[in-house]
Scaffold this motif. Structure first.
Motif, PDB file in Angstrom:
ATOM      1  N   ALA A   1       0.841  -1.206   0.000  1.00 15.75           N
ATOM      2  CA  ALA A   1       0.000   0.000   0.000  1.00 15.75           C
ATOM      3  C   ALA A   1       0.874   1.254   0.000  1.00 15.75           C
ATOM      4  CB  ALA A   1      -0.926  -0.005   1.205  1.00 15.75           C
ATOM      5  N   ARG A   2       1.932   1.238   0.793  1.00 14.30           N
ATOM      6  CA  ARG A   2       2.817   2.421   0.851  1.00 14.30           C
ATOM      7  C   ARG A   2       3.452   2.666  -0.513  1.00 14.30           C
ATOM      8  NH1 ARG A   2       4.653  -0.129   6.271  1.00 14.30           N
ATOM      9  NH2 ARG A   2       3.195   0.853   7.715  1.00 14.30           N
ATOM     10  N   GLU A   3       3.846   1.572  -1.177  1.00 10.83           N
ATOM     11  CA  GLU A   3       4.442   1.701  -2.518  1.00 10.83           C
ATOM     12  C   GLU A   3       3.395   2.252  -3.505  1.00 10.83           C
ATOM     13  OE1 GLU A   3       7.253   1.551  -3.991  1.00 10.83           O
ATOM     14  OE2 GLU A   3       6.627   1.365  -6.089  1.00 10.83           O
ATOM     15  N   LEU A   4       2.194   1.651  -3.522  1.00 13.25           N
ATOM     16  CA  LEU A   4       1.145   2.102  -4.466  1.00 13.25           C
ATOM     17  C   LEU A   4       0.803   3.567  -4.210  1.00 13.25           C
ATOM     18  CD1 LEU A   4      -1.270  -1.002  -4.399  1.00 13.25           C
ATOM     19  CD2 LEU A   4       0.259  -0.338  -6.258  1.00 13.25           C
ATOM     20  N   ALA A   5       0.660   3.932  -2.929  1.00 15.74           N
ATOM     21  CA  ALA A   5       0.267   5.314  -2.586  1.00 15.74           C
ATOM     22  C   ALA A   5       1.357   6.311  -2.964  1.00 15.74           C
ATOM     23  CB  ALA A   5      -0.055   5.416  -1.099  1.00 15.74           C
ATOM     24  N   SER A   6       2.622   5.842  -3.040  1.00 13.26           N
ATOM     25  CA  SER A   6       3.726   6.761  -3.394  1.00 13.26           C
ATOM     26  C   SER A   6       3.700   7.111  -4.883  1.00 13.26           C
ATOM     27  CB  SER A   6       5.076   6.141  -3.023  1.00 13.26           C
ATOM     28  OG  SER A   6       5.431   5.133  -3.963  1.00 13.26           O
ATOM     29  N   TRP A   7       2.929   6.340  -5.690  1.00 17.88           N
ATOM     30  CA  TRP A   7       2.899   6.590  -7.130  1.00 17.88           C
ATOM     31  C   TRP A   7       2.258   7.932  -7.463  1.00 17.88           C
ATOM     32  CZ3 TRP A   7       0.901   1.309  -9.489  1.00 17.88           C
ATOM     33  CH2 TRP A   7       1.894   0.337  -9.287  1.00 17.88           C
ATOM     34  N   HIS A   8       1.140   8.238  -6.747  1.00 16.78           N
ATOM     35  CA  HIS A   8       0.387   9.468  -7.059  1.00 16.78           C
ATOM     36  C   HIS A   8      -0.526   9.771  -5.880  1.00 16.78           C
ATOM     37  CE1 HIS A   8      -2.411  12.196  -9.085  1.00 16.78           C
ATOM     38  NE2 HIS A   8      -1.472  12.361 -10.014  1.00 16.78           N
ATOM     39  N   LYS A   9      -0.765  11.060  -5.632  1.00 16.03           N
ATOM     40  CA  LYS A   9      -1.590  11.440  -4.460  1.00 16.03           C
ATOM     41  C   LYS A   9      -3.028  10.922  -4.560  1.00 16.03           C
ATOM     42  CE  LYS A   9      -2.672  16.119  -6.190  1.00 16.03           C
ATOM     43  NZ  LYS A   9      -3.946  15.806  -6.810  1.00 16.03           N
ATOM     44  N   ASN A  10      -3.497  10.630  -5.775  1.00 18.65           N
ATOM     45  CA  ASN A  10      -4.886  10.181  -5.922  1.00 18.65           C
ATOM     46  C   ASN A  10      -5.061   8.653  -5.854  1.00 18.65           C
ATOM     47  OD1 ASN A  10      -5.825  12.749  -6.078  1.00 18.65           O
ATOM     48  ND2 ASN A  10      -5.935  12.819  -8.312  1.00 18.65           N
ATOM     49  N   VAL A  11      -3.951   7.923  -5.699  1.00 18.78           N
ATOM     50  CA  VAL A  11      -4.086   6.460  -5.629  1.00 18.78           C
ATOM     51  C   VAL A  11      -4.727   6.054  -4.301  1.00 18.78           C
ATOM     52  CG1 VAL A  11      -2.810   4.286  -5.423  1.00 18.78           C
ATOM     53  CG2 VAL A  11      -2.229   5.889  -7.250  1.00 18.78           C
ATOM     54  N   VAL A  12      -5.744   5.219  -4.409  1.00 13.80           N
ATOM     55  CA  VAL A  12      -6.443   4.637  -3.248  1.00 13.80           C
ATOM     56  C   VAL A  12      -6.130   3.146  -3.278  1.00 13.80           C
ATOM     57  CG1 VAL A  12      -8.722   4.129  -2.275  1.00 13.80           C
ATOM     58  CG2 VAL A  12      -8.299   6.348  -3.356  1.00 13.80           C
ATOM     59  N   VAL A  13      -5.750   2.595  -2.135  1.00 13.81           N
ATOM     60  CA  VAL A  13      -5.359   1.182  -2.111  1.00 13.81           C
ATOM     61  C   VAL A  13      -6.571   0.318  -1.754  1.00 13.81           C
ATOM     62  CG1 VAL A  13      -3.757  -0.507  -1.186  1.00 13.81           C
ATOM     63  CG2 VAL A  13      -3.059   1.898  -1.385  1.00 13.81           C
ATOM     64  N   LYS A  14      -6.901  -0.572  -2.681  1.00 14.67           N
ATOM     65  CA  LYS A  14      -8.023  -1.499  -2.468  1.00 14.67           C
ATOM     66  C   LYS A  14      -7.521  -2.686  -1.651  1.00 14.67           C
ATOM     67  CE  LYS A  14     -11.620  -2.203  -5.780  1.00 14.67           C
ATOM     68  NZ  LYS A  14     -11.949  -2.715  -7.108  1.00 14.67           N
ATOM     69  N   ILE A  15      -8.227  -2.993  -0.591  1.00 15.20           N
ATOM     70  CA  ILE A  15      -7.790  -4.077   0.292  1.00 15.20           C
ATOM     71  C   ILE A  15      -8.988  -4.981   0.590  1.00 15.20           C
ATOM     72  CG2 ILE A  15      -6.836  -4.598   2.588  1.00 15.20           C
ATOM     73  CD1 ILE A  15      -5.435  -1.844   2.480  1.00 15.20           C
ATOM     74  N   PRO A  16      -8.881  -6.282   0.244  1.00 13.16           N
ATOM     75  CA  PRO A  16      -9.999  -7.194   0.541  1.00 13.16           C
ATOM     76  C   PRO A  16     -10.228  -7.320   2.047  1.00 13.16           C
ATOM     77  CG  PRO A  16      -8.483  -8.177  -1.056  1.00 13.16           C
ATOM     78  CD  PRO A  16      -7.806  -6.957  -0.497  1.00 13.16           C
ATOM     79  N   ILE A  17     -11.492  -7.468   2.449  1.00 16.58           N
ATOM     80  CA  ILE A  17     -11.825  -7.646   3.870  1.00 16.58           C
ATOM     81  C   ILE A  17     -11.266  -8.977   4.374  1.00 16.58           C
ATOM     82  CG2 ILE A  17     -14.141  -8.384   3.104  1.00 16.58           C
ATOM     83  CD1 ILE A  17     -13.728  -6.980   6.548  1.00 16.58           C
ATOM     84  N   SER A  18     -10.516  -8.905   5.455  1.00 17.48           N
ATOM     85  CA  SER A  18      -9.973 -10.082   6.161  1.00 17.48           C
ATOM     86  C   SER A  18      -9.385  -9.525   7.448  1.00 17.48           C
ATOM     87  CB  SER A  18      -8.863 -10.765   5.343  1.00 17.48           C
ATOM     88  OG  SER A  18      -7.722  -9.931   5.278  1.00 17.48           O
ATOM     89  N   GLU A  19      -8.938 -10.401   8.329  1.00 15.94           N
ATOM     90  CA  GLU A  19      -8.300  -9.891   9.552  1.00 15.94           C
ATOM     91  C   GLU A  19      -7.058  -9.080   9.185  1.00 15.94           C
ATOM     92  OE1 GLU A  19      -7.886 -13.339  12.284  1.00 15.94           O
ATOM     93  OE2 GLU A  19      -9.601 -14.067  11.130  1.00 15.94           O
TER      94      GLU A  19
END
Ligand code: E4P
Length: 216
Positions: free
Chosen positions: A71-89
């Protein structure tokens, strides 16, 4: 209600962005794979240059540390990137840490209002109930959207609801009536929403009648 485009197809995004009606894009591994192997980062940056709103990209790690790192890597690409994360613990744990780092998240593969409540409590920016996939197995998908919106409103939770896995234009109307903040829709559905046979008939008739006026 805002509309996001649910695709990784660059040409479809370019066309829809030009219409001025979409304010974000959601992708998932299936949608990205459909466009063929390529440079994911380059594709996401191109999408960010066309649509100036939230662009969801999915994290694929199975454990919390892996999700956070990705997520940190994806978010560093651009300020508008939102990280999709499947529901789990692991997903909830990662979301709670990432929200404190101001990394925007979209809780995905959400199939119940309980899952949506947990996502909001963990600090997800968006939660995506999958309407069509629930309908496919005989459940009332839009009911999950309506329940989630009701719970968030009642408790003033700031998480926004993205009605996802939408399959036909009526779903957009139902999502709006249920109070979803956003509907993410396939490109073909956006095209269906624009068109109406009576509009086509009306345009043809006006053109014909105008020709008669021009002849007078
Ligand atoms: C959006 O975030 C989802 O990935 C998408 O809407 C899933 O749609 P599908 O059920 O048609 O694959």
């Amino acid at each position: 209600m805002r509309i996001f485009l649910d695709t990784a197809n660059i040409e479809h995004i370019r066309h829809a962005a030009g219409l001025g009606v979409i304010s974000g894009v959601t992708t998932n591994p299936t949608l990205v794979a459909r466009e063929g192997a390529g440079d994911l980062k380059a594709a996401i940056l191109e999408i960010c240059s066309m649509v100036h709103g939230p662009i969801s990209v999915e994290a694929l790690s199975p454990d919390a540390d892996g999700i956070k790192q990705e997520a940190r890597e994806l978010a560093s690409w651009h300020k508008n990137v939102v990280v999709k994360i499947p529901i789990s613990e692991a997903g909830l744990e990662a979301i709670s840490v990432l929200s404190r780092e101001n990394i925007k998240t979209n809780l995905t593969l959400c199939f119940s209002a309980n899952q949506a409540l947990l996502g909001a409590l963990a600090g997800a920016t968006y939660v995506s109930p999958f309407v069509g996939r629930l309908d496919d197995i005989g459940h009332h998908g839009m009911g999950v959207v309506a329940d989630t919106v009701g719970i968030y409103n009642y408790y003033k939770l700031p998480t926004q609801v993205i009605a996802a896995s939408l399959r036909h234009p009526l779903h957009t109307i139902e999502a709006a009536k249920a109070g979803a903040h956003i509907a993410t829709i396939p490109y073909s559905m956006l095209m269906q929403m624009i068109r109406h046979p009576l509009t086509d008939i009306g345009i043809a008739r006006f053109a014909e009648d105008w020709k008669k006026v021009a002849k007078q």
